[in-house]
Design a protein around this motif. Structure first.
Motif, PDB file in Angstrom:
ATOM      1  N   ASP A 132     -27.880 -65.712 -22.139  1.00 14.06           N
ATOM      2  CA  ASP A 132     -28.591 -64.439 -22.010  1.00 14.06           C
ATOM      3  C   ASP A 132     -27.902 -63.592 -20.939  1.00 14.06           C
ATOM      4  O   ASP A 132     -27.942 -63.907 -19.754  1.00 14.06           O
ATOM      5  CB  ASP A 132     -30.051 -64.710 -21.629  1.00 14.06           C
ATOM      6  N   MET A 133     -27.269 -62.496 -21.361  1.00 12.25           N
ATOM      7  CA  MET A 133     -26.531 -61.649 -20.431  1.00 12.25           C
ATOM      8  C   MET A 133     -27.446 -60.984 -19.404  1.00 12.25           C
ATOM      9  O   MET A 133     -27.033 -60.729 -18.270  1.00 12.25           O
ATOM     10  CB  MET A 133     -25.762 -60.572 -21.201  1.00 12.25           C
ATOM     11  N   LYS A 193     -16.572 -61.630 -26.438  1.00 17.67           N
ATOM     12  CA  LYS A 193     -17.163 -60.324 -26.158  1.00 17.67           C
ATOM     13  C   LYS A 193     -18.663 -60.387 -26.409  1.00 17.67           C
ATOM     14  O   LYS A 193     -19.110 -60.922 -27.432  1.00 17.67           O
ATOM     15  CB  LYS A 193     -16.507 -59.271 -27.053  1.00 17.67           C
ATOM     16  N   PRO A 194     -19.485 -59.881 -25.485  1.00 16.89           N
ATOM     17  CA  PRO A 194     -20.947 -59.920 -25.673  1.00 16.89           C
ATOM     18  C   PRO A 194     -21.375 -59.270 -26.979  1.00 16.89           C
ATOM     19  O   PRO A 194     -20.756 -58.309 -27.455  1.00 16.89           O
ATOM     20  CB  PRO A 194     -21.478 -59.145 -24.457  1.00 16.89           C
ATOM     21  N   ILE A 195     -22.433 -59.798 -27.560  1.00 12.67           N
ATOM     22  CA  ILE A 195     -22.961 -59.282 -28.815  1.00 12.67           C
ATOM     23  C   ILE A 195     -24.420 -58.877 -28.623  1.00 12.67           C
ATOM     24  O   ILE A 195     -25.095 -59.341 -27.703  1.00 12.67           O
ATOM     25  CB  ILE A 195     -22.843 -60.320 -29.956  1.00 12.67           C
ATOM     26  N   MET A 196     -24.888 -58.022 -29.495  1.00 15.69           N
ATOM     27  CA  MET A 196     -26.285 -57.599 -29.459  1.00 15.69           C
ATOM     28  C   MET A 196     -27.123 -58.525 -30.320  1.00 15.69           C
ATOM     29  O   MET A 196     -26.711 -58.901 -31.429  1.00 15.69           O
ATOM     30  CB  MET A 196     -26.422 -56.155 -29.955  1.00 15.69           C
ATOM     31  N   TYR A 220     -33.196 -53.819 -31.140  1.00 15.92           N
ATOM     32  CA  TYR A 220     -32.409 -54.484 -30.121  1.00 15.92           C
ATOM     33  C   TYR A 220     -33.312 -55.296 -29.199  1.00 15.92           C
ATOM     34  O   TYR A 220     -34.335 -54.819 -28.718  1.00 15.92           O
ATOM     35  CB  TYR A 220     -31.620 -53.458 -29.301  1.00 15.92           C
ATOM     36  N   GLN A 221     -32.932 -56.546 -28.953  1.00 13.09           N
ATOM     37  CA  GLN A 221     -33.718 -57.411 -28.086  1.00 13.09           C
ATOM     38  C   GLN A 221     -32.991 -57.693 -26.777  1.00 13.09           C
ATOM     39  O   GLN A 221     -33.525 -57.476 -25.711  1.00 13.09           O
ATOM     40  CB  GLN A 221     -34.028 -58.737 -28.813  1.00 13.09           C
ATOM     41  N   LYS A 222     -31.752 -58.189 -26.884  1.00 17.31           N
ATOM     42  CA  LYS A 222     -31.002 -58.536 -25.678  1.00 17.31           C
ATOM     43  C   LYS A 222     -29.520 -58.629 -26.000  1.00 17.31           C
ATOM     44  O   LYS A 222     -29.119 -58.657 -27.174  1.00 17.31           O
ATOM     45  CB  LYS A 222     -31.490 -59.857 -25.105  1.00 17.31           C
ATOM     46  N   LYS A 223     -28.708 -58.681 -24.952  1.00 18.99           N
ATOM     47  CA  LYS A 223     -27.272 -58.872 -25.113  1.00 18.99           C
ATOM     48  C   LYS A 223     -26.964 -60.341 -24.806  1.00 18.99           C
ATOM     49  O   LYS A 223     -27.448 -60.894 -23.816  1.00 18.99           O
ATOM     50  CB  LYS A 223     -26.495 -57.958 -24.177  1.00 18.99           C
TER      51      LYS A 223
END
Length: 281
Positions: free
Chosen positions: A40-41, A221-224, A231-234
């Motif tokens: 969880d970013m 690379k971070p994803i959505m 959108y919930q989190k990165k």
């Protein structure tokens, strides 16, 4: 005669099925299991920002290394490796990773670094060691032991083939010199790469047949993360390739539970500082 290695001790008390797997799957590429974990970013970023307010700059990579290191301490079988169809417990913990740098003419270049951690190292010690080894190798003229060895050997192809072939034989029989093992990025507890730093998606990177790398983690690379289009989190994807021969599935499962716990609660990685504070009070 079973060789005595400088980097590990032969495991003699493993179950029959685990001890048999190196004979069934003699090569590391035979035994590669792959999975992707997602960190969880928001949690990682909040922790990093909080530490920055306290005057400590912590990188995402150091945070991942610290979580892995602590999870390994609770599940030591993850620090095993296979050599010549035998299982060894490594007698130290180290991480290899790739660092981007620039040559004198400004073109990008890569070097592979290796950092050693001690059982008492918390997130701050891990971060400091990572920063130090990067600082020591920053600059076009800086060369580490691996760079110097590669430049001396691999400029002459016939010599390179001979040296690598000889190293394979010596390694297989436990005769590879300690100094070679110490500088080799392929003799490591964990190999990690950060593809997010070059804006690239995560991949499943192979574990090397040369050396003793049993686990390879790739930060992508971070994803959505979307649920029903909202959108919930990165999320930070961590692609993992593992040598399934070093231990059973139960040990791997327990390790990943620990690893994910520290990614969800990175403050738990500050255990050494908390011990110091408790001792002071």
């Amino acid at each position: 005669m079973i060789p005595i290695r400088s980097d590990g001790k032969l495991v003699k008390d493993e179950s029959a099925i685990v001890a048999a797997t190196p004979y069934i799957m003699p090569h590391r590429y035979d035994a590669m299991n792959m999975c992707t974990e997602y960190a969880d970013m928001d949690i990682l970023r909040a922790y990093i920002q909080q530490k920055r307010k306290e005057g400590v700059r912590i990188s995402y990579m150091a945070l991942i290394m610290a979580a892995y290191h602590q999870a390994y301490l609770e599940n030591p079988k993850l620090n095993r490796f296979i050599m010549n169809k035998r299982i060894y417990q490594r007698n130290h913990f180290c991480v290899s990773f790739v660092m981007l740098k620039k040559r004198a003419d400004g073109t990008p270049d890569e070097t592979t670094l290796k950092v050693y951690f001690e059982p008492d190292d918390d997130i701050f010690a891990v971060n400091q060691k990572v920063e130090q080894v990067i600082a020591d190798n920053t600059g076009a003229q800086q060369e580490n032991g691996a760079d110097k060895f590669a430049n001396a050997v691999f400029t002459v192809p016939p010599l390179a083939s001979f040296v690598v072939g000889l190293a394979r034989v010596l390694d297989r029989h436990g005769m590879l010199p300690r100094k070679i093992i110490e500088i080799s990025p392929f003799h490591t507890s964990l190999f990690i790469t950060n593809l997010a730093s070059i804006n690239t998606t995560h991949i499943f990177h192979h574990t090397y047949e040369f050396g003793t790398t049993s686990v390879f983690v790739c930060m992508g690379k971070p994803i959505m993360d979307y649920i029903h289009g909202n959108y919930q989190k990165k999320l930070l994807p961590l692609s993992c390739v593992m040598d399934e021969r070093i231990c059973g599935g139960v040990e791997y499962a327990q390790f990943w539970v620990c690893f994910n716990r520290y990614l969800k609660h990175p403050e738990l990685l500050e255990r050494q500082q908390k011990k110091t504070e408790e001792a002071a009070t």
